[in-house]
Design a protein around this motif. Structure first.
Motif, short mmCIF file in Angstrom:
data_model
loop_
_atom_site.label_atom_id
_atom_site.label_comp_id
_atom_site.label_asym_id
_atom_site.label_seq_id
_atom_site.Cartn_x
_atom_site.Cartn_y
_atom_site.Cartn_z
N GLY A 83 -0.55 -2.02 10.20
CA GLY A 83 -1.95 -1.93 9.81
C GLY A 83 -2.12 -2.17 8.32
N GLN A 84 -3.36 -2.36 7.90
CA GLN A 84 -3.68 -2.59 6.50
C GLN A 84 -3.64 -1.29 5.71
OE1 GLN A 84 -4.76 -5.50 4.57
NE2 GLN A 84 -4.43 -3.98 2.95
N TYR A 85 -2.93 -1.28 4.58
CA TYR A 85 -2.98 -0.13 3.67
C TYR A 85 -4.33 -0.11 2.97
CZ TYR A 85 -2.37 2.53 -0.65
OH TYR A 85 -2.55 3.42 -1.68
N LEU A 86 -4.97 1.07 2.97
CA LEU A 86 -6.21 1.29 2.24
C LEU A 86 -6.01 2.44 1.27
CD1 LEU A 86 -8.79 0.98 5.16
CD2 LEU A 86 -8.22 -0.74 3.44
N GLN A 87 -6.33 2.22 0.02
CA GLN A 87 -6.06 3.20 -1.04
C GLN A 87 -6.94 4.43 -0.90
OE1 GLN A 87 -7.33 1.97 -4.94
NE2 GLN A 87 -5.43 2.67 -5.85
N PRO A 88 -6.33 5.63 -0.77
CA PRO A 88 -7.12 6.85 -0.62
C PRO A 88 -7.94 7.22 -1.85
CG PRO A 88 -4.86 7.20 0.10
CD PRO A 88 -4.89 5.90 -0.63
N SER A 89 -7.40 6.96 -3.06
CA SER A 89 -8.11 7.29 -4.30
C SER A 89 -7.55 6.45 -5.43
CB SER A 89 -7.95 8.78 -4.62
OG SER A 89 -6.69 9.03 -5.22
N ARG A 90 -8.15 6.57 -6.60
CA ARG A 90 -7.68 5.83 -7.77
C ARG A 90 -6.31 6.30 -8.24
NH1 ARG A 90 -11.49 3.08 -11.13
NH2 ARG A 90 -13.49 2.80 -10.07
N ASN A 91 -5.88 7.45 -7.77
CA ASN A 91 -4.58 7.98 -8.18
C ASN A 91 -3.45 7.50 -7.29
OD1 ASN A 91 -5.73 9.54 -10.29
ND2 ASN A 91 -6.31 11.13 -8.81
N HIS A 92 -3.77 6.72 -6.29
CA HIS A 92 -2.76 6.24 -5.36
C HIS A 92 -2.45 4.76 -5.60
CE1 HIS A 92 -4.19 9.91 -3.38
NE2 HIS A 92 -3.00 9.94 -2.81
N LEU A 93 -1.40 4.29 -4.96
CA LEU A 93 -1.00 2.90 -5.12
C LEU A 93 -2.15 1.96 -4.77
CD1 LEU A 93 2.56 3.01 -3.49
CD2 LEU A 93 2.05 2.76 -5.93
N PRO A 94 -2.31 0.90 -5.53
CA PRO A 94 -3.40 -0.04 -5.28
C PRO A 94 -3.12 -0.96 -4.10
CG PRO A 94 -2.04 -0.85 -7.05
CD PRO A 94 -1.49 0.52 -6.69
N VAL A 95 -4.17 -1.52 -3.56
CA VAL A 95 -4.04 -2.56 -2.56
C VAL A 95 -3.72 -3.86 -3.28
CG1 VAL A 95 -5.21 -3.88 -0.76
CG2 VAL A 95 -5.66 -1.43 -1.00
N VAL A 96 -2.62 -4.49 -2.93
CA VAL A 96 -2.25 -5.77 -3.53
C VAL A 96 -3.04 -6.90 -2.88
CG1 VAL A 96 -0.36 -7.41 -3.90
CG2 VAL A 96 0.03 -4.96 -4.21
N ARG A 97 -3.18 -6.85 -1.55
CA ARG A 97 -3.98 -7.87 -0.87
C ARG A 97 -4.45 -7.34 0.48
NH1 ARG A 97 -1.25 -11.65 3.00
NH2 ARG A 97 0.78 -10.72 3.51
N PHE A 98 -5.54 -7.92 0.96
CA PHE A 98 -6.03 -7.62 2.29
C PHE A 98 -5.46 -8.67 3.24
CE2 PHE A 98 -9.47 -5.68 -0.29
CZ PHE A 98 -9.28 -4.38 0.13
N VAL A 99 -4.66 -8.22 4.17
CA VAL A 99 -3.95 -9.12 5.09
C VAL A 99 -4.91 -9.59 6.18
CG1 VAL A 99 -1.99 -9.32 6.67
CG2 VAL A 99 -1.80 -7.90 4.60
N HIS A 100 -4.95 -10.90 6.40
CA HIS A 100 -5.88 -11.49 7.37
C HIS A 100 -5.48 -11.13 8.80
CE1 HIS A 100 -8.14 -14.56 9.60
NE2 HIS A 100 -8.94 -14.61 8.53
#
Length: 340
Positions: free
Chosen positions: A270-287
């Motif tokens: 599944g796609q990773y979605l960032q829980p908050s600004r303190n967590h790892l960023p989303v590098v890309r949204f996978v199609h």
């Protein structure tokens, strides 16, 4: 989650939180991604793609479970985790509970659960979870937990007691357990095997190269060892991978091959979605097309069930993962129906 007393949440609160979660536009973005490294920083991300939007939860089954949760002040991880599939799962009679408290001894870069010193173990929790499942008339339950590395047994005794309590009070309910790695200590993993849930899941989460940044205290091959030991004990096993953290396609396929070598039956992607600004960023949204490609690759590798899509979470459609052969048969039927 454990069935802790909690504030009752109104329908309007759920809807407003749902909209905020799904349509959040400002996210921390990656400043740079180097080999084996993730760097984070604050900036404005592009608008989330349309394929990451879902319908608001509706339906009589959902409303019934929603009413029970509010009336009896129950607490599920579906709700606290803002899961985008909550309406669909509750409507299908499934729910996910978290045991052993809400403070974790690990500090994974993707996870919204608080890190710190957990409280004392609640030995009455197994019965309360079993009673909640009975009250909610859950057809299929998923139980997960925080990591409890400070405990000699890693929390495995509570885990075993919880599985047994659920089965005793809810003999018609199927059960998946999403467990920590227990540091691959066989005595602790054996307690899960002896309690015999229908499915035992342990998520690898990401590719080997990114494990140190994403799962800080975890080890890639230790997780593989845990999964292999579960399979040797006769369990139906499952693992999940998040995409969008900077992994490369060949690394995802390599991870799938490693999971197959560990005799895993079911994979979720599944796609990773960032829980908050303190967590790892989303590098890309996978199609979605890429997720569909991984699904095909997984079935070709011989996995029994592949659940792959942007909104897939570890427990998504988990009631379908119980039956051996179901996923592969469905895939083969779809292939036969495709025009030549």
């Amino acid at each position: 989650m454990p069935i802790w007393p909690s504030c009752s949440v109104s329908e309007s609160d759920v809807i407003l939180g749902w909209i905020e979660f799904l349509n959040m536009q400002e996210l921390p973005a990656v400043l740079s991604v180097n080999e084996g490294e993730i760097r984070t920083g604050l900036s404005v991300s592009p608008r989330r793609p349309d394929w990451l939007r879902v319908k608001l939860p509706i339906g009589e089954s959902y409303k019934h479970v929603r009413s029970l949760v509010d009336t009896h002040k129950l607490h599920t991880i579906c709700e606290s985790g803002n899961c985008p599939n909550m309406g669909e799962c509750w409507g299908a009679g499934t729910a996910t509970f978290m045991i052993l408290g809400n403070i974790c001894t690990r500090s994974c870069g993707f996870c919204a659960v608080a890190t710190g010193r957990p409280g004392a173990v609640d030995w009455n929790e197994p019965q309360r979870v079993a009673e909640a499942i009975h009250l909610m008339k859950v057809k299929h339950a998923v139980v997960t937990s925080v990591d409890r590395d400070e405990l000699k047994d890693g929390g495995s005794i509570i885990w075993q007691n919880t599985i047994r309590a659920i089965k005793a009070l809810n003999p018609q309910t199927t059960l998946e357990t999403l467990i920590p790695d227990f540091k691959a200590e066989k005595e602790n993993i054996q307690r899960i095997i002896e309690a015999a849930p229908e499915v035992v899941s342990h998520n690898i989460e990401t590719v080997e190269r990114l494990t140190r940044q994403v799962r800080i205290q975890a080890k890639y091959w230790r997780s593989m060892e845990t999964l292999k030991f579960l399979k040797e004990g006769g369990m139906r096993t499952k693992s999940g991978i998040m995409l969008g953290l900077g992994e490369r396609k060949e690394e995802v396929i390599r991870t799938m091959k490693d999971l197959k070598s560990s005799s895993v039956d079911v994979i979720t992607l599944g796609q990773y979605l960032q829980p908050s600004r303190n967590h790892l960023p989303v590098v890309r949204f996978v199609h979605p097309d890429e997720f569909a490609e991984y699904r095909e690759i997984g079935y070709e590798m011989g996995f029994d069930f592949m659940e792959s899509g942007p909104l897939v979470r570890s427990s998504y459609h988990s009631e379908r993962h119980v039956n051996a052969g179901f996923g592969k048969a469905e895939w083969l039927k779809q292939k036969e129906e495709q025009p030549v």
